[in-house]
Design a protein around this motif. Structure first.
Motif, short mmCIF file in Angstrom:
data_model
loop_
_atom_site.label_atom_id
_atom_site.label_comp_id
_atom_site.label_asym_id
_atom_site.label_seq_id
_atom_site.Cartn_x
_atom_site.Cartn_y
_atom_site.Cartn_z
N THR A 166 38.31 44.32 42.07
CA THR A 166 36.90 44.72 42.10
C THR A 166 35.99 43.51 42.04
O THR A 166 34.93 43.48 42.68
CB THR A 166 36.60 45.65 40.90
OG1 THR A 166 37.56 46.68 40.84
CG2 THR A 166 35.22 46.28 41.05
N GLY A 181 40.83 49.69 34.24
CA GLY A 181 42.03 48.94 34.57
C GLY A 181 43.26 49.45 33.86
O GLY A 181 43.22 49.77 32.66
N THR A 206 43.41 42.84 34.17
CA THR A 206 44.01 43.88 35.00
C THR A 206 43.84 43.59 36.49
O THR A 206 42.91 42.90 36.91
CB THR A 206 43.38 45.24 34.70
OG1 THR A 206 41.99 45.22 35.06
CG2 THR A 206 43.51 45.60 33.23
N GLU A 210 43.08 45.81 38.72
CA GLU A 210 41.89 46.51 39.21
C GLU A 210 40.62 45.69 38.98
O GLU A 210 39.74 45.62 39.84
CB GLU A 210 41.74 47.86 38.50
CG GLU A 210 42.83 48.86 38.83
CD GLU A 210 44.04 48.74 37.91
OE1 GLU A 210 44.86 49.67 37.90
OE2 GLU A 210 44.14 47.72 37.19
#
Length: 536
Positions: free
Chosen positions: A464, A448, A458, A460
């Motif tokens: 995810t 991240g 983060t 990311e």
């Protein structure tokens, strides 16, 4: 707005926005007097939380709370009311009048406890916040008026009983265990314990009826609380690290189990509780295989603890701590434990989770009081896995992990064929904590780069996490034939995304909070379609 402990102002506002979104979704689906009360409670909790955060920053709170987080009053205040509202509406649609009234009592109890904490926060604020007091008083007046016209006398007494138990538990535990909870976490944990204790007393005084599995949970929680109170009173005057104190500890535990817990459980079950438990655990070959499989996973978890401590010994550093990725191995082991139980035998998973809770709490008593011969060893082994949430004398993160995955099982114990979003309610703990939180932490800490405003989480990691939970839902559809998603795909995705955002912004114990909010969304919002109904 100045950032409170545990996060900046942007993070607090984003957390509040997610919680308000959940409240409004449930309100739009249910749309009755209780959902209006939930909206009013959310508004006043938001104002009072800001004042309590100021108290925490100034160090003016009456008790010592966990310093690495904000007060968390808003997200914690809404859990019991929203669960009660969702339960009431679901049972109304299914024609279960008795359980519908229980849902009303749960909602009313949650609102009463939250209002009590709000009054406490405003009462100790200096100077007294006039505008916040007006908002809180207005919302409280609306809630009290509606509940007064909606509850029977017996239900009002029940709510007051839970509130009284909650007040006493708060005074005892927050005094004995400083820095272990935020105000919101204390509300969530002690509110649930208070409700369980009241339900146990009421069922014990009435003619025992109901599923024996439910009695097992109620008596176990009461026994653990009683043991903790007795031991705390005993070791105020005695050094708990001596062999004499350890002998008293084990004798007290044995006397409480043999003299109180087992007879109490036997009264409710109307048979020998130990024989019932053995017969229950060994009833089918599937249960025996599951127990053997879980024993292997437990051995793997113990092996992981020893392996990490051997690394610390080789590193020759007392400051060595297990990494985030290493701690998430335990999340994976718990997922591997719960998923087969949910698919194959949910009542067995219910009882096994209660037994694991009793074992973990008992071991925490041994560690906390330094009971010989294992107390000091447990302190050394578990200190490796501490993080900022374990700033008090207790180590609770592993217990919170168990509770987070067990809450949906305990609140939804009996398997039935469901369709739509409600079919995933028993899996809400696995999805939110076992899959979502694990993937978000691992990917966020390793790859991240883009951080959400005001937090260390983060973008990311969150994305995810959402993707991993969608894959998990697909796998659940493949392996669990009892789950059918004929409708509600968009809402399932929205629920997962909302709870993932809450994970990114909340500074509370996400192992407790996330499964409950995902369960509220999956169970409470799909009331209008057949996804909320059990099929015969």
């Amino acid at each position: 707005m100045t950032g409170p402990p545990g996060g900046g102002g942007a993070a607090v506002l984003a957390e509040a926005a997610v919680v308000f979104g959940v409240v409004l979704c449930v309100h739009a689906a249910v749309w009755d007097r209780y959902s209006w009360c939930a909206v009013a409670l959310a508004v006043q909790a938001f104002y009072v939380q800001y004042k309590w955060d100021r108290l925490l920053r100034a160090g003016s709170a009456v008790f010592q709370f966990r310093t690495t987080a904000n007060s968390g009053l808003l997200p914690a205040s809404m859990v019991m009311p929203l669960l009660g509202v969702a339960m009431k509406e679901r049972c109304r649609l299914e024609g279960h009048e008795h359980l519908e009234r229980l849902g009303v009592v749960v909602a009313a109890t949650g609102m009463a406890v939250a209002l009590f904490l709000s009054v406490l926060a405003l009462g100790i604020s200096r100077p007294v916040p006039a505008n916040t007091c007006v908002v809180a008083a207005s919302a409280g007046g609306v809630i009290v008026y509606v509940l007064k016209r909606s509850l029977a006398v017996a239900e009002v007494i029940e709510v007051l009983e839970v509130l009284l138990i909650f007040v006493y538990l708060n005074m005892i535990l927050l005094y004995l265990l400083p820095r272990c909870f935020t105000p919101g976490e204390a509300l969530l944990v002690l509110g649930a314990v208070s409700f369980v204790l009241d339900q146990l007393v009421r069922r014990s005084l009435a003619v025992p009826r109901g599923d024996p599995v439910d009695f097992f949970l109620l008596v176990s929680v009461a026994g653990l609380v009683l043991l903790g109170v007795v031991l705390s009173a005993l070791f105020v005057f005695v050094d708990s690290a001596t062999w004499t104190a350890s002998l008293f500890f084990h004798l007290t535990t044995g006397a409480l189990v043999l003299g109180v817990v087992l007879p109490w459980l036997g009264h409710l079950l109307r048979r020998n509780p130990l024989l019932w438990l053995v017969e229950f655990l060994l009833r089918t070959p599937t249960r025996i295989r599951l127990l053997a499989y879980w024993a292997l996973l437990a051995a793997a978890a113990c092996g992981l603890v020893w392996l990490q401590n051997s690394k610390r010994s080789s590193a020759e550093s007392k400051k060595y701590r297990a990494s985030t990725v290493t701690r998430k191995y335990f999340h994976c082991l718990v997922v591997a434990t719960y998923v087969p139980g949910l698919v194959l035998d949910r009542p067995l998973l219910y009882v096994a989770a209660v037994l694991c809770l009793a074992a973990l709490v008992f071991l925490e008593y041994v560690r906390f009081f330094r009971i010989k011969p294992l107390g000091q060893t447990l302190r050394s082994l578990l200190s490796l896995f501490l993080d900022e949430r374990d700033s008090g004398p207790l180590i609770l993160t592993h217990i919170y992990l168990l509770l987070g995955l067990s809450f949906p099982v305990w609140l939804f114990p009996r398997p039935c064929r469901l369709v739509g979003a409600a079919a995933l309610v028993p899996y809400s703990g696995v999805l939110a904590v076992g899959v979502g939180d694990t993937v978000a932490s691992v990917f966020g800490s390793t790859v991240g780069e883009i951080r959400w405003p005001g937090t260390k989480k983060t973008f990311e990691g969150t994305m995810t996490s959402i993707f991993a939970q969608i894959i998990a839902v697909a796998l659940i559809l493949i392996f669990d034939s009892g789950v059918e998603l004929d409708s509600g795909y968009a809402w399932i995705l929205g629920s997962i995304a909302g709870v993932s955002l809450l994970e990114a912004y909340t500074s509370q114990i996400d192992n407790l909070l996330l499964p409950l909010y995902l369960q509220i969304l999956l169970k409470g919002v799909g009331q209008g379609d057949n996804g909320a109904l059990a099929l015969p």
